[in-house]
Motif scaffolding. Structure first.
Motif: not given
Length: 282
Positions: A61-65, A86-93, A132-135
């Motif tokens: 997946g790829i996204g932006v801020m 937002h990064i957590k949402w990207l991870v969930d997707c 924490p996003a990486a965690h």
């Protein structure tokens, strides 16, 4: 090595009407696709993931801020919290998609500048958001790959060594940076040296020509890129990123004002030939 293709060539939001493209990419020899994630819910990406598995394709997946109260470098704690969300949402997707990596310039909003380079405080704040996003990503089996952009698109993260420093500051095994031959064609004096200097810090790789058109038709020395990359022992995704002028919003964001190829087939067929032959010869 896994060969991928970024679907931004056709769309910024993959829908059922785009699904036939997946079979064409599989037939061309690709192992997977990179799915743009700028909108939507995980349920949408779960349906797409099912279609990808039916086609025999892997995914990233790829996204932006996106800004709007979300920035990992902001002095405002609320904006940094928004960035983490937002990064957590990207991870969930990405997890719903069945992907193994979420990438993109999720450090600062695109096109925002301060008139100076990144400060020590901004670097520390970004690392404090991305750790924490990486965690969070690790709990889903997802790697994060932060993307440096050239100086005309952002100010916070431009070079390979700056990206390595951020990776070192975050210090998580599932966190690295995305090496993109388009951006580093601008920012690095020698791409082979940059690859060797940051080996182990990048965990994703974009193949892109100097004009964002068909890889291998411009001045980038892909033979030296492949040779250097192979020497590092890299064995992740090598994903093609090319943009067209058919989507006005995307064309505006990527500054693509003229046709860069005759038809999409020129890009994905030419790129897979370049990558497979180039990698074999490296």
């Amino acid at each position: 090595m896994k060969f991928g293709f970024n679907l931004l060539l056709w769309t910024s939001h993959v829908r059922e009407e785009h699904w036939p493209i997946l079979d064409k990419l599989k037939a061309a020899g690709y192992d997977g696709v990179e799915v743009p994630m700028f909108e939507g819910e995980p349920s949408h990406y779960a349906r797409l993931g099912n279609r990808l598995r039916d086609a025999g394709l892997g995914a990233t997946g790829i996204g932006v801020m996106p800004g709007g109260g979300r920035s990992a470098v902001s002095a405002d704690p609320a904006e940094r919290a928004g960035a983490l969300g937002h990064i957590k949402w990207l991870v969930d997707c990405t997890a719903a998609l069945g992907g193994d990596l979420a990438a993109g310039p999720f450090h600062q909003p695109l096109g925002e500048f301060t008139g100076a380079g990144p400060t020590a405080d901004e670097k520390a704040r970004c690392a404090e958001v991305h750790k924490p996003a990486a965690h969070y990503a690790a709990t889903a089996g997802i790697a994060l790959s932060v993307e440096p952009l050239n100086r005309f698109e952002c100010y916070f993260l431009n070079t390979a060594l700056a990206a390595k420093a951020l990776v070192d500051a975050v210090g998580e095994p599932n966190y690295g940076f995305l090496y993109d031959t388009f951006h580093f064609n601008i920012e690095e004096k020698n791409q082979a040296r940059a690859i060797h200097a940051t080996a182990g810090a990048f965990n994703h790789f974009h193949i892109s020509e100097n004009d964002r058109g068909v890889p291998g038709t411009g001045p980038i020395d892909f033979a030296s890129v492949f040779k250097a990359l192979k020497a590092t022992g890299y064995d992740g995704w090598m994903t093609v990123e090319s943009f067209g002028s058919a989507l006005p919003d995307l064309a505006a964001a990527t500054r693509v004002w003229r046709p860069l190829f005759d038809k999409p087939e020129d890009v994905y067929l030419g790129a897979i030939k370049l990558m497979k032959e180039g990698w074999a010869a490296a």
